[in-house]
Design a protein around this motif. Structure first.
Motif, short mmCIF file in Angstrom:
data_model
loop_
_atom_site.label_atom_id
_atom_site.label_comp_id
_atom_site.label_asym_id
_atom_site.label_seq_id
_atom_site.Cartn_x
_atom_site.Cartn_y
_atom_site.Cartn_z
N ARG A 115 -4.91 7.51 -6.00
CA ARG A 115 -4.38 6.37 -5.22
C ARG A 115 -4.87 6.50 -3.78
O ARG A 115 -4.09 6.61 -2.84
CB ARG A 115 -2.85 6.35 -5.29
N ALA A 116 -6.19 6.51 -3.66
CA ALA A 116 -6.80 6.72 -2.34
C ALA A 116 -8.08 5.92 -2.22
O ALA A 116 -8.65 5.45 -3.22
CB ALA A 116 -7.09 8.21 -2.12
N HIS A 133 -8.04 -0.11 -9.98
CA HIS A 133 -6.80 0.42 -10.58
C HIS A 133 -6.27 -0.58 -11.59
O HIS A 133 -6.46 -1.76 -11.46
CB HIS A 133 -5.74 0.68 -9.50
N LEU A 188 0.82 -1.22 0.00
CA LEU A 188 0.00 0.00 0.00
C LEU A 188 0.85 1.27 0.00
O LEU A 188 0.33 2.36 0.25
CB LEU A 188 -0.94 -0.01 1.21
N ALA A 248 0.60 2.47 3.90
CA ALA A 248 -0.45 3.45 3.63
C ALA A 248 -0.34 4.67 4.55
O ALA A 248 0.09 4.56 5.70
CB ALA A 248 -1.83 2.81 3.80
N TYR A 286 -0.35 4.88 -1.21
CA TYR A 286 -1.80 4.99 -1.11
C TYR A 286 -2.20 5.76 0.15
O TYR A 286 -1.54 5.67 1.19
CB TYR A 286 -2.46 3.61 -1.08
N LEU A 290 -8.97 -1.84 -4.12
CA LEU A 290 -7.97 -1.06 -4.86
C LEU A 290 -7.53 -1.79 -6.12
O LEU A 290 -7.30 -1.17 -7.16
CB LEU A 290 -6.78 -0.73 -3.97
#
Length: 226
Positions: free
Chosen positions: A166-167, A226, A2, A108, A5, A222
């Motif tokens: 990217r969240a 993505h 992560l 993250a 992110y 995610l």
């Protein structure tokens, strides 16, 4: 996995069950107005759009409207009463702390995006020893428009150095889902939060019943987005 992110969290009804302490402050106002008390179950349905709306909704249960002049007098009383007892009964949801640790260990960044006044959000997180997990706390003062407007979420993500592409947002209500969708950010909701709509009907990318499910869900969502 992560790294790079950003994971934004709502606060009330998502990370922390704050309703028991909010009830105490709300009923102080109900006493001033001579209205019936609300209970914790009521509180969990009316929280989410900020203190003013919560007080308005509580009074509306007794069919009482509050005008702007009266609200200007009552709101500071509510906020100060709440501040003084902000973490008497409030608790992080089971497994939330462990989930945050796991997410951070995977790289993250964590940030709070809440309609709760920033100083109160910071205080409850500090009292519950959760504040240090987050890169920032973004309440209504941080943006011209609050959730469900996407600007609030975008401000929180970018404010901690994150990339909106990217969240992901973890929330509990329609406000969270709308903010995320309008920001083109995936969203996961709790099934135990502060909303009258059942989690499967909120339109989120996924929902969870316990925080021990969150890490795998974040990774799965995610990958799908993505």
């Amino acid at each position: 996995m992560l790294q790079g992110y950003t994971i934004a969290f709502d606060l009330d009804g998502t990370l922390v069950d704050t309703a028991p302490d909010l009830v105490r402050a709300t009923n102080e106002i109900m006493d001033i107005l001579g209205l019936a008390h609300v209970d914790v179950a009521d509180m969990r349905k009316i929280v989410g759009r900020g203190a003013r709306v919560s007080v308005e909704r509580a009074a509306a249960i007794s069919n009482r409207q509050i005008d702007d002049e009266e609200m200007a007098r009552l709101l500071p009383i509510f906020l100060e009463t709440y501040r003084k007892g902000i973490a008497i009964s409030s608790r992080a949801y089971e497994g939330a702390r462990e989930a945050m640790i796991a997410l951070k260990e995977m790289g993250a960044k964590l940030v709070i995006c809440t309609n709760k006044p920033t100083h109160l959000a910071q205080l409850v997180l500090q009292e519950l020893e959760l504040l240090d997990y987050f890169h920032g706390v973004y309440g209504p003062e941080s943006t011209p428009k609050t959730k469900p407007d996407p600007l609030h979420l975008i401000t929180a993500i970018q404010g901690c150095g994150g990339d909106v592409a990217r969240a992901i947002l973890i929330g509990d209500s329609e406000n969270d889902v709308l903010a995320a969708q309008n920001a083109s950010v995936p969203v996961i909701v709790t099934s135990f939060g502060y909303t009258m709509t059942k989690a499967p009907d909120l339109g989120a990318d996924a929902f969870f019943d316990h925080y021990d499910e969150l890490l795998e869900l974040v990774i799965a969502v995610l990958k799908l987005n993505h």
